[in-house]
Scaffold this motif. Structure first.
Motif, PDB file in Angstrom:
ATOM      1  N   MET A   1       0.701  -1.125   0.087  1.00 33.55           N
ATOM      2  CA  MET A   1       0.082  -0.020   0.129  1.00 33.55           C
ATOM      3  C   MET A   1       0.867   1.286   0.043  1.00 33.55           C
ATOM      4  N   THR A   2       0.542   2.060  -0.967  1.00 30.21           N
ATOM      5  CA  THR A   2       1.275   3.299  -1.104  1.00 30.21           C
ATOM      6  C   THR A   2       1.117   4.452   0.094  1.00 30.21           C
ATOM      7  N   ARG A   3       2.135   4.627   0.685  1.00 29.44           N
ATOM      8  CA  ARG A   3       1.782   5.847   1.645  1.00 29.44           C
ATOM      9  C   ARG A   3       2.592   7.060   1.621  1.00 29.44           C
ATOM     10  N   THR A   4       2.094   8.171   2.125  1.00 26.81           N
ATOM     11  CA  THR A   4       2.824   9.573   2.073  1.00 26.81           C
ATOM     12  C   THR A   4       3.860   9.615   2.762  1.00 26.81           C
ATOM     13  N   ARG A   5       4.991  10.466   2.626  1.00 22.95           N
ATOM     14  CA  ARG A   5       6.162  10.600   3.588  1.00 22.95           C
ATOM     15  C   ARG A   5       5.923  10.877   4.553  1.00 22.95           C
ATOM     16  N   PRO A   6       6.767  10.679   5.603  1.00 21.79           N
ATOM     17  CA  PRO A   6       6.357  10.970   7.234  1.00 21.79           C
ATOM     18  C   PRO A   6       5.803  12.511   7.394  1.00 21.79           C
ATOM     19  N   ARG A   7       6.794  13.352   6.878  1.00 26.93           N
ATOM     20  CA  ARG A   7       6.401  14.763   7.036  1.00 26.93           C
ATOM     21  C   ARG A   7       4.733  15.242   6.480  1.00 26.93           C
ATOM     22  N   LEU A   8       4.532  14.687   5.302  1.00 23.32           N
ATOM     23  CA  LEU A   8       3.195  14.954   4.667  1.00 23.32           C
ATOM     24  C   LEU A   8       2.213  14.130   5.410  1.00 23.32           C
ATOM     25  N   ARG A   9       2.623  12.961   5.879  1.00 26.45           N
ATOM     26  CA  ARG A   9       1.508  12.218   6.625  1.00 26.45           C
ATOM     27  C   ARG A   9       1.073  12.868   7.888  1.00 26.45           C
ATOM     28  N   ARG A  10       2.320  13.318   8.695  1.00 25.12           N
ATOM     29  CA  ARG A  10       1.861  14.245   9.919  1.00 25.12           C
ATOM     30  C   ARG A  10       0.898  15.226   9.598  1.00 25.12           C
ATOM     31  N   LEU A  11       1.213  16.190   8.576  1.00 21.51           N
ATOM     32  CA  LEU A  11       0.351  17.280   8.087  1.00 21.51           C
ATOM     33  C   LEU A  11      -0.818  16.887   7.797  1.00 21.51           C
ATOM     34  N   ALA A  12      -1.163  15.848   7.116  1.00 16.58           N
ATOM     35  CA  ALA A  12      -2.412  14.989   6.704  1.00 16.58           C
ATOM     36  C   ALA A  12      -3.106  14.921   8.228  1.00 16.58           C
ATOM     37  N   ALA A  13      -2.477  14.368   9.118  1.00 17.98           N
ATOM     38  CA  ALA A  13      -2.967  13.766  10.155  1.00 17.98           C
ATOM     39  C   ALA A  13      -3.369  14.906  11.143  1.00 17.98           C
ATOM     40  N   HIS A  30      -2.533   8.387   1.390  1.00 16.71           N
ATOM     41  CA  HIS A  30      -2.570   9.521   0.277  1.00 16.71           C
ATOM     42  C   HIS A  30      -3.783  10.068   0.028  1.00 16.71           C
ATOM     43  N   ALA A  31      -3.660  11.171  -0.924  1.00 20.24           N
ATOM     44  CA  ALA A  31      -5.008  11.932  -1.087  1.00 20.24           C
ATOM     45  C   ALA A  31      -6.169  11.059  -1.654  1.00 20.24           C
ATOM     46  N   ALA A  32      -6.109  10.043  -2.185  1.00 17.26           N
ATOM     47  CA  ALA A  32      -7.180   9.340  -2.705  1.00 17.26           C
ATOM     48  C   ALA A  32      -7.372   8.092  -1.787  1.00 17.26           C
ATOM     49  N   GLU A  33      -6.896   8.035  -0.671  1.00 16.54           N
ATOM     50  CA  GLU A  33      -6.967   6.707  -0.127  1.00 16.54           C
ATOM     51  C   GLU A  33      -6.926   6.912   1.450  1.00 16.54           C
ATOM     52  N   ILE A  34      -7.847   6.220   2.240  1.00 21.04           N
ATOM     53  CA  ILE A  34      -8.098   6.378   3.380  1.00 21.04           C
ATOM     54  C   ILE A  34      -8.164   5.077   4.157  1.00 21.04           C
ATOM     55  N   VAL A  35      -7.869   4.764   5.523  1.00 21.13           N
ATOM     56  CA  VAL A  35      -7.815   3.562   6.189  1.00 21.13           C
ATOM     57  C   VAL A  35      -8.898   4.094   7.131  1.00 21.13           C
ATOM     58  N   VAL A  36     -10.116   3.181   7.092  1.00 21.58           N
ATOM     59  CA  VAL A  36     -10.902   3.231   8.276  1.00 21.58           C
ATOM     60  C   VAL A  36     -11.179   2.056   8.858  1.00 21.58           C
ATOM     61  N   ASN A  37     -11.205   2.313  10.453  1.00 20.01           N
ATOM     62  CA  ASN A  37     -11.299   1.246  11.325  1.00 20.01           C
ATOM     63  C   ASN A  37     -12.812   1.273  11.872  1.00 20.01           C
ATOM     64  N   ASP A  38     -13.294   0.244  11.343  1.00 12.38           N
ATOM     65  CA  ASP A  38     -14.899   0.004  11.408  1.00 12.38           C
ATOM     66  C   ASP A  38     -15.378  -0.560  12.657  1.00 12.38           C
ATOM     67  N   ALA A  39     -16.641  -0.877  12.499  1.00 12.88           N
ATOM     68  CA  ALA A  39     -17.391  -1.499  14.044  1.00 12.88           C
ATOM     69  C   ALA A  39     -16.911  -2.774  14.538  1.00 12.88           C
ATOM     70  N   THR A  40     -16.252  -3.529  13.724  1.00 12.66           N
ATOM     71  CA  THR A  40     -15.649  -4.643  14.111  1.00 12.66           C
ATOM     72  C   THR A  40     -14.112  -4.623  14.610  1.00 12.66           C
ATOM     73  N   GLY A  41     -13.777  -3.286  14.319  1.00 14.94           N
ATOM     74  CA  GLY A  41     -12.129  -3.030  14.671  1.00 14.94           C
ATOM     75  C   GLY A  41     -11.193  -3.434  13.514  1.00 14.94           C
ATOM     76  N   ARG A  42     -11.961  -3.827  12.217  1.00 16.78           N
ATOM     77  CA  ARG A  42     -10.910  -3.963  11.280  1.00 16.78           C
ATOM     78  C   ARG A  42     -10.660  -2.763  10.638  1.00 16.78           C
TER      79      ARG A  42
END
Length: 331
Positions: A1-13, A30-42
């Motif tokens: 999975m492609t991820r942003t560079r640490p600095r940009l990731r901290r800014l996005a956070a 990254h800009a077109a991708e998010i990770v969702v922690n859903d009701a089951t914890g996944r």
């Protein structure tokens, strides 16, 4: 999975923290991708939210309130608000009797399903599919409503989601501060249905229990958990002041039909003919309109009280303000 560079990731956070999205269990990639922690914890990675199957009435209602109705390609039978949802979109069936083949045949890019959907074997198939499958939490509290809105909004309009969550939070706070009639809170018995002449009632940890409490009343069956069938002795012992039911298409229970039953006739509700029936999705949906439903229920319960101080009718004003707030979030 492609991820942003640490600095940009901290800014996005930091930007997501500013909008309150981390409370919904979201982590940036990254800009077109998010990770969702859903009701089951996944952790579910979402990269494309252009073709959404919405399962659960409140999920559909939130998507429409966010202006994402064009992205919704199918709904379930509980998606009755707005009415155009079931009218205009394909129907994948009842949320508790899903067919994974029918859902996947719609070629969705994302499935948003309210927690409690099923059956379990269908969910197992959907989780194993390549299409992101997110179970949306369904907690019956004001905070649960706001988390639900933010999580669903992550499908493409997080800024609108924060606007909607803020508007709904203000409405819920205003309703909670409304004066209630003096004296003991009314004991409310919610009856889901009758099965073999036994009443299926709502105990704690149910949507009915949540809405009753938010309306300033007491659940007459709070010693039970979930929805349970009970006998006549339990109905009489519960001593409800009001019986509450929900209206369903093609199934309407009248006050006489319910309160004339022997056990119900022996309760305070039966003696005073105290019966309330409300639209099921409006009453139990725990979505954008819940503050209105709480106010409506509180007014109806107060109408059976023994105090002369009745709450002022403000539901219509609240509804107008609610509609205006939703419209403002779409701009």
């Amino acid at each position: 999975m492609t991820r942003t560079r640490p600095r940009l990731r901290r800014l996005a956070a930091a930007m997501l923290v500013g909008t309150g999205l981390f409370s919904a269990g979201l982590a940036p990639t990254h800009a077109a991708e998010i990770v969702v922690n859903d009701a089951t914890g996944r952790d579910v990675t979402v990269t494309d939210a252009r073709r959404i199957v919405a399962i659960g009435g409140s999920v559909t209602e939130i998507l429409y309130a966010l202006g994402l109705d064009a992205r919704v390609i199918a709904v379930d039978t509980t998606s009755i608000h707005p009415p155009s949802a079931l009218k205009d979109k394909p129907n994948v069936g009842y949320m508790r009797q899903l067919s994974p083949e029918g859902i996947l045949a719609m070629s969705p890019s994302l499935v948003l399903a309210l927690d409690g959907s099923g059956p379990p074997e269908a969910l197992t198939v959907l989780r194993a599919a390549k299409v992101p499958f997110v179970q949306v939490p369904d907690r019956f509290t004001p905070a649960g409503i706001l988390d639900k809105i933010r999580l669903v909004a992550a499908a493409g309009e997080p800024s609108r989601g924060e606007c909607l969550a803020s508007a709904v939070a203000q409405e819920l706070a205003a309703v909670a501060q409304q004066p209630r009639p003096a004296g003991r809170p009314p004991r409310v018995l919610f009856v889901l249905s009758f099965v073999n002449e036994r009443a299926m009632v709502a105990g704690r940890d149910t949507a009915a229990d949540g809405i009753i409490r938010m309306a300033g009343a007491e659940n007459a069956m709070a010693d039970l958990a979930g929805y349970k069938p009970v006998g006549d002795e339990a109905i009489i012992a519960a001593k409800p002041d009001v019986v509450l039911m929900m209206e369903r298409p093609g199934q309407a229970f009248t006050a006489d039909a319910v309160l004339s039953r022997p056990a119900f006739a022996m309760t305070p509700a039966g003696a005073t003919k105290a019966f309330v029936s409300m639209n099921g999705q409006y009453l139990l949906g725990f979505g954008p309109r819940t503050a209105l439903a709480v106010r409506d229920l509180a007014e109806r319960l107060a109408a059976f009280g023994d105090t002369a101080a009745k709450p002022q009718r403000v539901a219509d004003t609240m509804a107008a303000r609610h509609d205006a707030a939703l419209e403002a979030c779409l701009k």
